[in-house]
Design a protein around this motif. Structure first.
Motif, PDB file in Angstrom:
ATOM      1  N   VAL A 118       0.851  -1.204   0.000  1.00 11.46           N
ATOM      2  CA  VAL A 118       0.000   0.000   0.000  1.00 11.46           C
ATOM      3  C   VAL A 118       0.880   1.246   0.000  1.00 11.46           C
ATOM      4  N   ARG A 119       1.903   1.242   0.863  1.00 12.10           N
ATOM      5  CA  ARG A 119       2.801   2.389   0.944  1.00 12.10           C
ATOM      6  C   ARG A 119       3.526   2.609  -0.391  1.00 12.10           C
ATOM      7  N   LEU A 120       4.009   1.523  -0.979  1.00 10.80           N
ATOM      8  CA  LEU A 120       4.737   1.621  -2.244  1.00 10.80           C
ATOM      9  C   LEU A 120       3.819   2.088  -3.372  1.00 10.80           C
ATOM     10  N   ARG A 121       2.599   1.572  -3.398  1.00  8.49           N
ATOM     11  CA  ARG A 121       1.640   1.993  -4.423  1.00  8.49           C
ATOM     12  C   ARG A 121       1.359   3.487  -4.306  1.00  8.49           C
ATOM     13  N   ARG A 122       1.178   3.966  -3.079  1.00  2.62           N
ATOM     14  CA  ARG A 122       0.929   5.402  -2.884  1.00  2.62           C
ATOM     15  C   ARG A 122       2.115   6.224  -3.362  1.00  2.62           C
ATOM     16  N   GLU A 123       3.308   5.738  -3.061  1.00  2.00           N
ATOM     17  CA  GLU A 123       4.520   6.469  -3.451  1.00  2.00           C
ATOM     18  C   GLU A 123       4.711   6.489  -4.963  1.00  2.00           C
ATOM     19  N   LEU A 124       4.585   5.323  -5.604  1.00  2.00           N
ATOM     20  CA  LEU A 124       4.887   5.234  -7.028  1.00  2.00           C
ATOM     21  C   LEU A 124       3.729   5.656  -7.927  1.00  2.00           C
ATOM     22  N   LEU A 125       2.516   5.571  -7.431  1.00  2.00           N
ATOM     23  CA  LEU A 125       1.359   5.976  -8.234  1.00  2.00           C
ATOM     24  C   LEU A 125       0.730   7.254  -7.697  1.00  2.00           C
ATOM     25  N   GLY A 126       1.480   7.961  -6.858  1.00  2.00           N
ATOM     26  CA  GLY A 126       0.969   9.162  -6.210  1.00  2.00           C
ATOM     27  C   GLY A 126       0.598  10.287  -7.151  1.00  2.00           C
ATOM     28  N   THR A 127       1.172  10.300  -8.329  1.00  2.00           N
ATOM     29  CA  THR A 127       0.852  11.367  -9.279  1.00  2.00           C
ATOM     30  C   THR A 127      -0.479  11.114  -9.987  1.00  2.00           C
ATOM     31  N   LEU A 128      -1.020   9.898  -9.841  1.00  2.00           N
ATOM     32  CA  LEU A 128      -2.300   9.573 -10.465  1.00  2.00           C
ATOM     33  C   LEU A 128      -3.434   9.835  -9.479  1.00  2.00           C
ATOM     34  N   THR A 129      -4.563  10.217 -10.011  1.00  2.00           N
ATOM     35  CA  THR A 129      -5.740  10.366  -9.165  1.00  2.00           C
ATOM     36  C   THR A 129      -6.270   8.971  -8.830  1.00  2.00           C
ATOM     37  N   GLU A 130      -7.173   8.915  -7.865  1.00  2.84           N
ATOM     38  CA  GLU A 130      -7.783   7.625  -7.514  1.00  2.84           C
ATOM     39  C   GLU A 130      -8.500   7.040  -8.730  1.00  2.84           C
ATOM     40  N   GLU A 131      -9.146   7.914  -9.498  1.00  2.00           N
ATOM     41  CA  GLU A 131      -9.843   7.471 -10.710  1.00  2.00           C
ATOM     42  C   GLU A 131      -8.847   6.910 -11.728  1.00  2.00           C
ATOM     43  N   ASP A 132      -7.692   7.586 -11.892  1.00  2.00           N
ATOM     44  CA  ASP A 132      -6.650   7.101 -12.805  1.00  2.00           C
ATOM     45  C   ASP A 132      -6.166   5.714 -12.385  1.00  2.00           C
ATOM     46  N   ARG A 133      -5.930   5.525 -11.069  1.00  2.00           N
ATOM     47  CA  ARG A 133      -5.444   4.231 -10.572  1.00  2.00           C
ATOM     48  C   ARG A 133      -6.478   3.134 -10.817  1.00  2.00           C
ATOM     49  N   ALA A 134      -7.734   3.445 -10.592  1.00  2.17           N
ATOM     50  CA  ALA A 134      -8.796   2.464 -10.830  1.00  2.17           C
ATOM     51  C   ALA A 134      -8.876   2.123 -12.311  1.00  2.17           C
ATOM     52  N   GLN A 135      -8.743   3.129 -13.163  1.00  3.09           N
ATOM     53  CA  GLN A 135      -8.784   2.902 -14.607  1.00  3.09           C
ATOM     54  C   GLN A 135      -7.591   2.074 -15.066  1.00  3.09           C
ATOM     55  N   LEU A 136      -6.416   2.357 -14.521  1.00  2.00           N
ATOM     56  CA  LEU A 136      -5.205   1.592 -14.861  1.00  2.00           C
ATOM     57  C   LEU A 136      -5.394   0.125 -14.487  1.00  2.00           C
ATOM     58  N   ALA A 137      -5.891  -0.139 -13.277  1.00  2.00           N
ATOM     59  CA  ALA A 137      -6.123  -1.516 -12.845  1.00  2.00           C
ATOM     60  C   ALA A 137      -7.144  -2.195 -13.754  1.00  2.00           C
ATOM     61  N   LYS A 138      -8.188  -1.462 -14.118  1.00  2.00           N
ATOM     62  CA  LYS A 138      -9.225  -2.015 -14.997  1.00  2.00           C
ATOM     63  C   LYS A 138      -8.647  -2.358 -16.370  1.00  2.00           C
ATOM     64  N   ILE A 139      -7.805  -1.500 -16.892  1.00  2.00           N
ATOM     65  CA  ILE A 139      -7.181  -1.735 -18.198  1.00  2.00           C
ATOM     66  C   ILE A 139      -6.299  -2.976 -18.152  1.00  2.00           C
ATOM     67  N   TYR A 140      -5.465  -3.101 -17.106  1.00  2.00           N
ATOM     68  CA  TYR A 140      -4.603  -4.283 -17.001  1.00  2.00           C
ATOM     69  C   TYR A 140      -5.429  -5.557 -16.892  1.00  2.00           C
ATOM     70  N   ARG A 141      -6.485  -5.548 -16.060  1.00  2.00           N
ATOM     71  CA  ARG A 141      -7.343  -6.735 -15.942  1.00  2.00           C
ATOM     72  C   ARG A 141      -7.978  -7.080 -17.284  1.00  2.00           C
ATOM     73  N   LYS A 142      -8.446  -6.061 -17.987  1.00  2.00           N
ATOM     74  CA  LYS A 142      -9.102  -6.297 -19.279  1.00  2.00           C
ATOM     75  C   LYS A 142      -8.110  -6.878 -20.280  1.00  2.00           C
ATOM     76  N   LEU A 143      -6.931  -6.293 -20.372  1.00  2.00           N
ATOM     77  CA  LEU A 143      -5.919  -6.805 -21.299  1.00  2.00           C
ATOM     78  C   LEU A 143      -5.514  -8.232 -20.949  1.00  2.00           C
ATOM     79  N   ASN A 144      -5.319  -8.499 -19.667  1.00  2.00           N
ATOM     80  CA  ASN A 144      -4.944  -9.848 -19.257  1.00  2.00           C
ATOM     81  C   ASN A 144      -6.040 -10.844 -19.560  1.00  2.00           C
ATOM     82  N   THR A 145      -7.279 -10.505 -19.263  1.00  2.00           N
ATOM     83  CA  THR A 145      -8.395 -11.413 -19.514  1.00  2.00           C
ATOM     84  C   THR A 145      -8.562 -11.678 -20.998  1.00  2.00           C
TER      85      THR A 145
END
Length: 150
Positions: free
Chosen positions: A110-137
């Motif tokens: 959690v700490r590392l995610r906040r540090e490395l993805l801190g420049t993204l908004t919560e919406e951006d992070r959710a969208q990024l996770a959704k994109i990776y899941r979609k591509l993987n699936t």
């Protein structure tokens, strides 16, 4: 906007992924990789599991899961259990030490995610996770179809 070549996209994704792994290894001093933590997480959520089921669920090869399991068992983070009715069936289960390490890993994650993805908004992070899941699936489905037609 100019479209990236597949090679530029792979390079950009690899660079970021490598930075995540490097930072993880620097900050989590337990000599455990991301895959070890994923196995512990699976066991924590699903309880005792057959190694083949864990490998399939996490997209790992059986030999890779065997290697990961050996280290977890040696470190007393997991145990092997034998089925009482059929001793050929082996399960892997998490120990209390494994749960403690998993908790620390999750907190550090959690700490590392906040540090490395801190420049993204919560919406951006959710969208990024959704994109990776979609591509993987979609790509898992595509690659399964390709294997069947080869």
């Amino acid at each position: 906007m100019e479209e990236q070549t597949i090679f530029e996209l792979i390079h950009d994704m690899d660079q970021f992924t490598n930075q995540l792994i490097i930072q993880w290894n620097r900050t989590f001093n337990e000599d455990l990789g991301v895959s070890h933590v994923l196995v512990l997480g699976h066991l924590s959520v699903n309880g005792k599991s057959r190694p083949s089921d864990i490998a399939r669920r996490l997209g790992l090869s059986p030999p890779t899961l065997s290697y990961l399991s050996e280290k977890l068992v040696k470190r007393k983070l997991a145990v092997r259990l034998f089925d009482e009715s059929d001793r050929r069936i082996v399960y892997l289960d998490i120990t209390s030490n494994g749960l403690a390490i998993l908790k620390r890993a999750m907190e550090e994650g959690v700490r590392l995610r906040r540090e490395l993805l801190g420049t993204l908004t919560e919406e951006d992070r959710a969208q990024l996770a959704k994109i990776y899941r979609k591509l993987n699936t979609e790509n898992l489905t595509l690659s399964s179809g390709l294997r069947q037609t080869e």
